[in-house]
Design a protein around this motif. Structure first.
Motif, mmCIF file in Angstrom:
data_model
loop_
_atom_site.group_PDB
_atom_site.id
_atom_site.type_symbol
_atom_site.label_atom_id
_atom_site.label_comp_id
_atom_site.label_asym_id
_atom_site.label_seq_id
_atom_site.Cartn_x
_atom_site.Cartn_y
_atom_site.Cartn_z
ATOM 1 N N LEU A 1 0.928 -1.132 0.020
ATOM 2 C CA LEU A 1 0.123 0.000 0.115
ATOM 3 C C LEU A 1 0.583 1.289 0.077
ATOM 4 C CD1 LEU A 1 -2.659 -0.043 2.746
ATOM 5 C CD2 LEU A 1 -1.785 1.910 1.837
ATOM 6 N N THR A 2 0.954 1.941 -1.201
ATOM 7 C CA THR A 2 1.819 2.981 -1.417
ATOM 8 C C THR A 2 0.760 4.048 -1.885
ATOM 9 O OG1 THR A 2 3.791 1.837 -2.047
ATOM 10 C CG2 THR A 2 3.649 4.043 -2.485
ATOM 11 N N ARG A 3 0.446 5.064 -0.983
ATOM 12 C CA ARG A 3 -0.742 5.802 -1.175
ATOM 13 C C ARG A 3 -0.818 6.445 -2.427
ATOM 14 N NH1 ARG A 3 -1.553 9.885 1.288
ATOM 15 N NH2 ARG A 3 0.324 10.153 2.267
ATOM 16 N N PRO A 4 -0.085 7.212 -3.192
ATOM 17 C CA PRO A 4 -0.246 7.518 -4.512
ATOM 18 C C PRO A 4 -0.637 6.742 -5.359
ATOM 19 C CG PRO A 4 1.437 8.809 -3.424
ATOM 20 C CD PRO A 4 1.219 7.517 -2.581
ATOM 21 N N ASP A 5 0.157 5.513 -5.552
ATOM 22 C CA ASP A 5 -0.191 4.661 -6.497
ATOM 23 C C ASP A 5 -1.518 3.934 -6.374
ATOM 24 O OD1 ASP A 5 2.557 5.056 -7.460
ATOM 25 O OD2 ASP A 5 3.255 3.675 -6.037
ATOM 26 N N MET A 6 -2.133 3.791 -5.287
ATOM 27 C CA MET A 6 -3.416 3.158 -4.929
ATOM 28 C C MET A 6 -4.348 3.827 -5.657
ATOM 29 S SD MET A 6 -2.079 0.959 -3.091
ATOM 30 C CE MET A 6 -3.368 -0.039 -2.417
ATOM 31 N N ILE A 7 -4.457 5.153 -5.871
ATOM 32 C CA ILE A 7 -5.179 5.923 -6.721
ATOM 33 C C ILE A 7 -4.925 5.787 -7.913
ATOM 34 C CG2 ILE A 7 -6.314 8.115 -6.821
ATOM 35 C CD1 ILE A 7 -6.975 7.173 -4.223
#
Ligand SMILES: O=C(O)CCC(=O)C(=O)O
Ligand SMILES: [Fe+2]
Length: 331
Positions: free
Chosen positions: A121-127
């Motif tokens: 879970l790497t925040r910017p990549d999730m979106i």
């Protein structure tokens, strides 16, 4: 040392339960983080000493409630318990620390896949890459995991502020370098499931739950469950001896380690230490093992330049891309 050759030779030697190399007791420093603001200099000294010596330490009174840690493990399991075709809706793209992978991580030290699955879970990549499981498939998962991610970030930044102090940087230096509001953010919470070895064949024990490696990041905050051991460390100055030390998980304590980024950033003063997760031994708990590491990885645009100027400046983005590609080269 040539890790690849040594490890393969030992794998061939030890085809059944037991693992390779020898095991020796070493003290892993334990550090009390209570009353942090008032004790900051004392804590910083202890963290620095532990990180110069061995690169691993355990913290207690760390500020993350045990209930929150327990709940995060339970939420992680709800993901792994999904059918494979549901998990496969959010697959890990090549070279990206996000999404689900199943036995895909091949360590340079072993040449074989780790016996595990994980969700990163790497925040910017999730979106950007649409890697969150849907609310239909896993209600509440996203919100719960984001909350835990934030708690880990906060603990990580408190610890890193101590290293900043010791390195002569402003105390918020690493907090700025890990700014969570930036689209360059690349710190990662990883949920890991090492498969149960109950009823496994003897030859299955010749693989590794996680092959020997050092972490890429600045600092790893590793949540483990008491009774689900297997983590071993091999300090750099003794690496040639191939003597590994078990680090048993203890309730209330969080194991932390320095990664390659901070080793380089500190001009090699702080140690990024080899570690691995071995298979359970004959008389040990054979069930599944979960762990939840949070990797404090400086933002892509953060420039890594040590106080002593030992290495040329490099952005953390460039640094990490090189390291990930070396580990997932085959995909
Ligand atoms: O699962 C563990 O205890 C360690 C995991 C680890 O070293 C890693 O994911 O980098
Ligand atoms: Fe690791």
């Amino acid at each position: 040392m040539n890790i690849q050759t040594d490890t393969l030779a030992e794998l061939a030697k030890e085809a059944t339960i037991g693992g390779m190399g020898t095991t020796v007791d070493r003290e892993i420093p334990v550090i009390d983080l209570s009353d942090f603001d008032n004790r900051k200099h004392e804590i910083a000294d202890a963290l620095w000493q532990a990180s110069v010596d061995i690169g691993f330490f355990q913290v207690y009174n760390h500020g993350i409630a045990q209930d929150d840690i327990d709940a995060a493990f339970e939420t992680a399991w709800t993901f792994f318990a999904l059918p494979a075709e549901v998990k496969a809706k959010t697959p890990m793209p090549k070279g990206i620390n996000a999404g689900w992978e199943f036995k895909a991580q091949v360590r340079p030290s072993t040449g074989t896949p780790d016996n595990k699955e994980s969700f990163q879970l790497t925040r910017p990549d999730m979106i950007r890459l649409n890697l969150w499981p849907s609310e239909d498939d896993l209600p509440g998962f996203r919100e719960k995991m984001l909350r835990f991610e934030r708690q880990n970030w906060e603990l990580g930044m408190r610890i890193l502020s101590c290293f900043a102090l010791k390195m002569g940087f402003a105390e918020d230096f690493f907090t700025k370098a890990h700014d969570p509001s930036s689209d360059q953010y690349q710190s990662t919470l990883r949920l890991i499931h090492y498969m149960s070895m109950e009823g496994a064949k003897p030859e299955d024990f010749s693989s590794w739950r996680a092959g020997a490696h050092s972490d890429f990041d600045c600092l790893t905050i590793l949540h483990q469950k008491e009774g689900e051991g297997g983590l071993q460390v091999c300090p750099g100055k003794d690496a040639a001896l191939k003597e590994w030390t078990d680090v048993p998980p203890r309730k209330g304590y969080i194991t932390c380690n320095i990664g390659d980024m901070l080793m380089r950033w500190s001009d090699d003063q702080l140690q990024s230490t080899l570690h691995r997760v071995r298979m359970p031994r004959e008389n040990e708990y054979m069930g599944r093992r979960l762990s939840l590491p949070f990797f404090c990885q400086a933002n892509r645009d953060a420039v890594m330049q040590g106080p002593l100027g030992k290495y040329e400046a490099i952005t953390a983005g460039e640094y990490l891309t090189r390291r990930i590609n070396a580990n997932f080269a085959k995909k």
